[in-house]
Motif scaffolding. Structure first.
Motif, PDB file in Angstrom:
ATOM      1  N   THR A   1     165.985  56.517 -70.379  1.00  0.00           N
ATOM      2  CA  THR A   1     166.929  57.239 -71.250  1.00  0.00           C
ATOM      3  C   THR A   1     167.382  58.540 -70.603  1.00  0.00           C
ATOM      4  O   THR A   1     168.530  58.961 -70.773  1.00  0.00           O
ATOM      5  N   LYS A   2     166.490  59.175 -69.857  1.00  0.00           N
ATOM      6  CA  LYS A   2     166.843  60.441 -69.228  1.00  0.00           C
ATOM      7  C   LYS A   2     167.801  60.227 -68.053  1.00  0.00           C
ATOM      8  O   LYS A   2     168.685  61.064 -67.804  1.00  0.00           O
ATOM      9  N   THR A   3     167.648  59.121 -67.338  1.00  0.00           N
ATOM     10  CA  THR A   3     168.610  58.775 -66.290  1.00  0.00           C
ATOM     11  C   THR A   3     169.968  58.466 -66.909  1.00  0.00           C
ATOM     12  O   THR A   3     171.014  58.866 -66.373  1.00  0.00           O
ATOM     13  N   ALA A   4     169.959  57.767 -68.027  1.00  0.00           N
ATOM     14  CA  ALA A   4     171.214  57.449 -68.714  1.00  0.00           C
ATOM     15  C   ALA A   4     171.952  58.715 -69.116  1.00  0.00           C
ATOM     16  O   ALA A   4     173.184  58.789 -69.022  1.00  0.00           O
ATOM     17  N   GLN A   5     171.218  59.739 -69.536  1.00  0.00           N
ATOM     18  CA  GLN A   5     171.873  60.997 -69.902  1.00  0.00           C
ATOM     19  C   GLN A   5     172.602  61.619 -68.712  1.00  0.00           C
ATOM     20  O   GLN A   5     173.673  62.212 -68.881  1.00  0.00           O
ATOM     21  N   LEU A   6     172.045  61.478 -67.529  1.00  0.00           N
ATOM     22  CA  LEU A   6     172.717  62.014 -66.342  1.00  0.00           C
ATOM     23  C   LEU A   6     174.030  61.289 -66.095  1.00  0.00           C
ATOM     24  O   LEU A   6     175.045  61.914 -65.751  1.00  0.00           O
ATOM     25  N   ALA A   7     174.019  59.972 -66.246  1.00  0.00           N
ATOM     26  CA  ALA A   7     175.247  59.197 -66.052  1.00  0.00           C
ATOM     27  C   ALA A   7     176.302  59.576 -67.087  1.00  0.00           C
ATOM     28  O   ALA A   7     177.483  59.762 -66.759  1.00  0.00           O
ATOM     29  N   VAL A   8     175.869  59.705 -68.336  1.00  0.00           N
ATOM     30  CA  VAL A   8     176.802  60.054 -69.411  1.00  0.00           C
ATOM     31  C   VAL A   8     177.381  61.446 -69.181  1.00  0.00           C
ATOM     32  O   VAL A   8     178.598  61.661 -69.291  1.00  0.00           O
ATOM     33  N   SER A   9     176.531  62.405 -68.867  1.00  0.00           N
ATOM     34  CA  SER A   9     177.012  63.787 -68.722  1.00  0.00           C
ATOM     35  C   SER A   9     177.965  63.918 -67.545  1.00  0.00           C
ATOM     36  O   SER A   9     178.993  64.600 -67.642  1.00  0.00           O
ATOM     37  N   ARG A  10     177.661  63.252 -66.431  1.00  0.00           N
ATOM     38  CA  ARG A  10     178.571  63.328 -65.288  1.00  0.00           C
ATOM     39  C   ARG A  10     179.902  62.657 -65.603  1.00  0.00           C
ATOM     40  O   ARG A  10     180.978  63.178 -65.273  1.00  0.00           O
ATOM     41  N   GLY A  11     179.853  61.508 -66.247  1.00  0.00           N
ATOM     42  CA  GLY A  11     181.095  60.816 -66.599  1.00  0.00           C
ATOM     43  C   GLY A  11     181.961  61.618 -67.547  1.00  0.00           C
ATOM     44  O   GLY A  11     183.186  61.680 -67.389  1.00  0.00           O
ATOM     45  N   LEU A  12     181.335  62.272 -68.523  1.00  0.00           N
ATOM     46  CA  LEU A  12     182.094  63.101 -69.461  1.00  0.00           C
ATOM     47  C   LEU A  12     182.680  64.329 -68.773  1.00  0.00           C
ATOM     48  O   LEU A  12     183.793  64.753 -69.096  1.00  0.00           O
ATOM     49  N   ALA A  13     181.936  64.885 -67.826  1.00  0.00           N
ATOM     50  CA  ALA A  13     182.467  66.017 -67.065  1.00  0.00           C
ATOM     51  C   ALA A  13     183.702  65.601 -66.279  1.00  0.00           C
ATOM     52  O   ALA A  13     184.692  66.356 -66.196  1.00  0.00           O
ATOM     53  N   GLU A  14     183.667  64.414 -65.701  1.00  0.00           N
ATOM     54  CA  GLU A  14     184.837  63.892 -64.987  1.00  0.00           C
ATOM     55  C   GLU A  14     186.020  63.739 -65.947  1.00  0.00           C
ATOM     56  O   GLU A  14     187.161  64.085 -65.619  1.00  0.00           O
ATOM     57  N   ALA A  15     185.746  63.225 -67.135  1.00  0.00           N
ATOM     58  CA  ALA A  15     186.812  63.000 -68.112  1.00  0.00           C
ATOM     59  C   ALA A  15     187.433  64.311 -68.583  1.00  0.00           C
ATOM     60  O   ALA A  15     188.615  64.362 -68.917  1.00  0.00           O
ATOM     61  N   ALA A  16     186.608  65.381 -68.612  1.00  0.00           N
ATOM     62  CA  ALA A  16     187.087  66.672 -69.116  1.00  0.00           C
ATOM     63  C   ALA A  16     187.556  67.600 -67.997  1.00  0.00           C
ATOM     64  O   ALA A  16     187.772  68.794 -68.231  1.00  0.00           O
ATOM     65  N   ALA A  17     187.763  67.074 -66.813  1.00  0.00           N
ATOM     66  CA  ALA A  17     188.133  67.908 -65.663  1.00  0.00           C
ATOM     67  C   ALA A  17     189.398  68.719 -65.937  1.00  0.00           C
ATOM     68  O   ALA A  17     190.389  68.205 -66.460  1.00  0.00           O
ATOM     69  N   GLY A  18     189.355  70.004 -65.611  1.00  0.00           N
ATOM     70  CA  GLY A  18     190.525  70.865 -65.718  1.00  0.00           C
ATOM     71  C   GLY A  18     190.898  71.309 -67.112  1.00  0.00           C
ATOM     72  O   GLY A  18     191.961  71.905 -67.306  1.00  0.00           O
ATOM     73  N   THR A  19     190.017  71.073 -68.093  1.00  0.00           N
ATOM     74  CA  THR A  19     190.366  71.371 -69.483  1.00  0.00           C
ATOM     75  C   THR A  19     189.794  72.699 -69.984  1.00  0.00           C
ATOM     76  O   THR A  19     190.134  73.134 -71.090  1.00  0.00           O
ATOM     77  N   GLY A  20     188.893  73.314 -69.216  1.00  0.00           N
ATOM     78  CA  GLY A  20     188.188  74.495 -69.704  1.00  0.00           C
ATOM     79  C   GLY A  20     186.894  74.156 -70.409  1.00  0.00           C
ATOM     80  O   GLY A  20     186.178  75.053 -70.862  1.00  0.00           O
ATOM     81  N   VAL A  21     186.599  72.865 -70.498  1.00  0.00           N
ATOM     82  CA  VAL A  21     185.350  72.402 -71.107  1.00  0.00           C
ATOM     83  C   VAL A  21     184.420  71.919 -69.993  1.00  0.00           C
ATOM     84  O   VAL A  21     184.840  71.155 -69.123  1.00  0.00           O
ATOM     85  N   THR A  22     183.184  72.368 -70.016  1.00  0.00           N
ATOM     86  CA  THR A  22     182.210  71.926 -69.029  1.00  0.00           C
ATOM     87  C   THR A  22     181.166  71.034 -69.686  1.00  0.00           C
ATOM     88  O   THR A  22     180.820  71.209 -70.857  1.00  0.00           O
ATOM     89  N   VAL A  23     180.668  70.091 -68.901  1.00  0.00           N
ATOM     90  CA  VAL A  23     179.594  69.201 -69.358  1.00  0.00           C
ATOM     91  C   VAL A  23     178.531  69.182 -68.268  1.00  0.00           C
ATOM     92  O   VAL A  23     178.833  68.896 -67.103  1.00  0.00           O
TER      93      VAL A  23
END
Length: 270
Positions: free
Chosen positions: A163-185
């Motif tokens: 589950t903790k590895t899955a959180q890393l995948a989710v957080s990185r993917g969401l950060a990619e999705a929010a690129a350039g928006t002023g929101v960090t993940v």
């Protein structure tokens, strides 16, 4: 460094005790309005009472909901529809003795699935609601509290490590999705910490063995995490310091990161 979060509203899941509670206190100290979240109403109410007593005049509220369920997430969102900061901290683990491979075969589906629902899907569901709103405002912080077990998978808790590895995948993917928006993940990876779950386990081990908790913790580190560089358990406040920083304006250039507060347990440089 002075972290200023006045005018920001934060939810910290699993914040009646442990790392979540220390994070809620740190965010409150920085001036944020904070939502305490926990499964049981009595514990949430008591945490809010203690927090208000410790931080007079601060904006602190509580919501009781089981975030392992869709209904629980919906309850939290209904009461707190908008935030600037989301700390996905809630989680648990099943600590087991490991004697051999046969023990792994005995882990039931229910354990794998229940850990995934709480540790991973609670954060997925909450972020799915709050992240688009942060992007629309042009500012936001999402933090997943993972673990060094995400990269240093413990054989006695493979389901937890998953589950903790899955959180890393989710957080990185969401950060990619929010690129350039002023929101960090970002994700934060604590190591062995004297938090509620592991701290209570160590206290029971100490009592059973007739030794101090510190001696029990040292035994755990030597047997299970011999690569520790600080050679002790971290405090919840030490972990919370990293989380609060990642939630700050000063951390605006940090996104998509896996930030270790593991005491040097994981032996790689990156």
């Amino acid at each position: 460094m002075h972290i200023e979060l006045k005018g920001r509203k934060a939810i910290v899941t699993g914040s009646t005790a442990g790392i979540g509670r220390a994070t809620a206190e740190g965010l409150t100290r920085a001036g944020a309005s904070v939502v305490i979240s926990g499964r049981g109403k009595a514990r949430v109410d008591e945490a809010v009472r203690q927090m208000r007593q410790a931080f007079p005049g601060s904006d602190i509220v509580g919501v009781a909901a089981d975030l392992a369920t869709v209904e629980g997430v919906e309850t939290l969102i209904a009461q707190v529809p908008d935030v600037d900061i989301l700390v996905n901290n809630v989680g648990t683990a099943y600590i087991r003795d490991y004697k051999g491979v046969e023990d792994i075969a005995e882990i039931p589906d229910e354990d794998w699935l229940s850990l995934f629902q709480l540790n991973v899907m609670s954060g997925v569901r909450l972020t799915r609601h709050y992240l688009p709103r942060m992007v629309k405002k042009g500012w936001g912080r999402v933090v997943f509290v993972s673990s060094e077990s995400a990269v240093n998978i413990p054989k006695e808790m493979i389901d937890y490590g998953m589950t903790k590895t899955a959180q890393l995948a989710v957080s990185r993917g969401l950060a990619e999705a929010a690129a350039g928006t002023g929101v960090t993940v970002n994700a934060v990876l604590p190591g062995p910490t004297r938090s509620e779950i592991l701290g209570d386990f160590m206290a029971k081990q100490a009592e059973a063995s007739g030794i101090t908790q510190e001696e029990a913790e040292q035994g755990f580190l030597k047997a299970m995490r011999p690569t520790t560089l600080i050679q002790r358990f971290a405090t919840t406040g030490e972990v919370a310091n990293m989380i609060v920083y990642v939630c700050s304006e000063q951390a605006s250039a940090t996104s998509g990161a896996a930030l270790r507060v593991d005491g040097g347990v994981v032996r790689f440089v990156a």
